[in-house]
Write a protein that holds these residues in place. Structure first.
Motif, PDB file in Angstrom:
ATOM      1  N   ASP A  86       2.074  -4.977  -6.842  1.00 25.96           N
ATOM      2  CA  ASP A  86       1.563  -3.884  -6.011  1.00 25.96           C
ATOM      3  C   ASP A  86       2.699  -3.022  -5.476  1.00 25.96           C
ATOM      4  OD1 ASP A  86       2.671  -5.600  -4.199  1.00 25.96           O
ATOM      5  OD2 ASP A  86       0.891  -5.881  -2.973  1.00 25.96           O
ATOM      6  N   ASN A 120      -1.482   1.262  -8.127  1.00 26.63           N
ATOM      7  CA  ASN A 120      -0.058   1.014  -7.843  1.00 26.63           C
ATOM      8  C   ASN A 120       0.837   1.122  -9.075  1.00 26.63           C
ATOM      9  OD1 ASN A 120      -0.132   0.423  -4.984  1.00 26.63           O
ATOM     10  ND2 ASN A 120      -1.353  -1.360  -5.551  1.00 26.63           N
ATOM     11  N   ARG A 156       2.068   0.106  -0.793  1.00 24.36           N
ATOM     12  CA  ARG A 156       1.054  -0.109  -1.819  1.00 24.36           C
ATOM     13  C   ARG A 156      -0.258   0.593  -1.485  1.00 24.36           C
ATOM     14  NH1 ARG A 156      -0.859  -5.997  -0.431  1.00 24.36           N
ATOM     15  NH2 ARG A 156      -2.264  -5.512   1.262  1.00 24.36           N
ATOM     16  N   LYS A 157      -1.030   0.820  -2.520  1.00 19.20           N
ATOM     17  CA  LYS A 157      -2.370   1.396  -2.342  1.00 19.20           C
ATOM     18  C   LYS A 157      -3.379   0.268  -2.477  1.00 19.20           C
ATOM     19  CE  LYS A 157      -1.533   6.105  -3.928  1.00 19.20           C
ATOM     20  NZ  LYS A 157      -0.131   6.158  -4.362  1.00 19.20           N
ATOM     21  N   ARG A 181       3.949   3.810  -9.209  1.00 17.19           N
ATOM     22  CA  ARG A 181       5.114   3.428  -8.408  1.00 17.19           C
ATOM     23  C   ARG A 181       5.816   2.206  -9.009  1.00 17.19           C
ATOM     24  NH1 ARG A 181       4.550   3.923  -2.350  1.00 17.19           N
ATOM     25  NH2 ARG A 181       6.632   4.760  -2.086  1.00 17.19           N
ATOM     26  N   GLU A 214      -4.469  -3.603 -10.161  1.00 20.47           N
ATOM     27  CA  GLU A 214      -3.417  -2.838  -9.470  1.00 20.47           C
ATOM     28  C   GLU A 214      -3.295  -1.420 -10.014  1.00 20.47           C
ATOM     29  OE1 GLU A 214      -2.175  -3.783  -6.828  1.00 20.47           O
ATOM     30  OE2 GLU A 214      -1.884  -5.950  -6.802  1.00 20.47           O
TER      31      GLU A 214
END
Ligand SMILES: Nc1nc2c(ncn2[C@@H]2O[C@H](COP(=O)(O)OP(=O)(O)OP(=O)(O)O)[C@@H](O)[C@H]2O)c(=O)[nH]1
Ligand SMILES: [Mg+2]
Length: 246
Positions: A100, A14, A223-224, A17, A11
């Motif tokens: 995430d 993410n 989320r990325k 964030r 992750e």
């Protein structure tokens, strides 16, 4: 004490964030008179996720690691065993979330109210409840989710619970203690994949715990990167659970 338990796998993108979200979770917890503790179970991430989490330098954070990938269910079991070893009390909370950054901290206040003020044992964030939903979700991923939730009603005959598959939940310490007594502290969850969410819910029903839901809008634009769920494997795992139960 509120333990925030995150299974985490690759992750890296993410993490910034997520770091912001942790501050919000900590604030909500402190305002409710509790102490936050963060528990991450990294599952052999190859993208530097573990190093990234360590670099935050958050003092109340424990990073546990599986050297080889074993799946989110195995990670939850490792996390549950950890919080039990910390002397989990009935009034403590165990919050399970996604790493995430899709587990919206704003919802946490409502979930907390259910446990702390209304006495529920397990509170589910529920995309299938009126007022919840999915934004920016791929059709294939939505399909698996629907199969799971439809099958629960059809095959297991459980009605009145809208969502079975979401990770974002609060378990009271009392609830986790009841699950540990009924199934053994090392077997609270035995399914290693994404079907662990359904297993935990079925066990909570079996234990007669009070379960409630709050509507949750999952926004995957938060989320990325893509979903880590292997769709075929998860669908088959759901079918096995329907056939064998817990
Ligand atoms: N420990 C561990 N965590 C994982 C694994 N696969 C996914 N996760 C974590 O589990 C959470 C959910 O994974 P996602 O890829 O976001 O899955 P999703 O498609 O959003 O599926 P849902 O969780 O059902 O909404 C995230 O925090 C992931 O980092 C794994 O193999 N091991
Ligand atoms: Mg997710």
């Amino acid at each position: 004490v509120a333990y925030f338990l995150f299974p985490v796998y690759n992750e890296g993108p993410n993490l910034p964030r997520l770091h912001d979200d942790l501050q919000t979770f900590a604030r909500w917890t402190s305002e409710a008179g509790g102490t936050p503790r963060f528990v991450f179970v990294d599952d052999g991430s190859g993208d530097g996720t573990a190093a990234g989490i360590r670099a935050w330098g958050i003092p109340d954070l424990t990073l546990l690691a599986h050297p080889i990938n074993r799946g989110p269910g195995a990670a939850f079991q490792t996390g549950f065993a950890h919080v039990l070893s910390q002397g989990l009390r009935p009034t403590d909370l165990v919050v399970t979330l996604e790493a995430d950054a899709t587990s919206d901290p704003v919802l946490f206040g409502r979930m907390l109210h259910r446990v702390c003020c209304e006495g529920d044992d397990v509170v589910l964030a529920s995309p299938y409840l009126y007022g919840g939903g999915f934004s920016n979700v791929t059709p294939a991923r939505a399909f698996v989710s629907h199969v799971g939730n439809f099958g629960v009603k059809l095959f297991l005959g459980i009605r009145g619970i809208a969502t079975f598959s979401c990770f974002y939940r609060i378990y009271s310490g009392r609830a986790l203690g009841a699950l540990a007594r009924a199934y053994g502290p090392d077997r609270i969850v035995t399914r290693s994949g994404f079907e662990c969410a359904l297993e935990l819910l079925l066990k909570s029903v079996r234990c007669g715990l009070s379960i409630s839901e709050v509507p949750f809008r999952v926004d995957w634009a938060r989320r990325k990167g893509g979903s880590k769920m292997r769709l075929l494997r998860t669908t088959l795992a759901y079918l096995r659970l329907f056939a064998r139960g817990v």
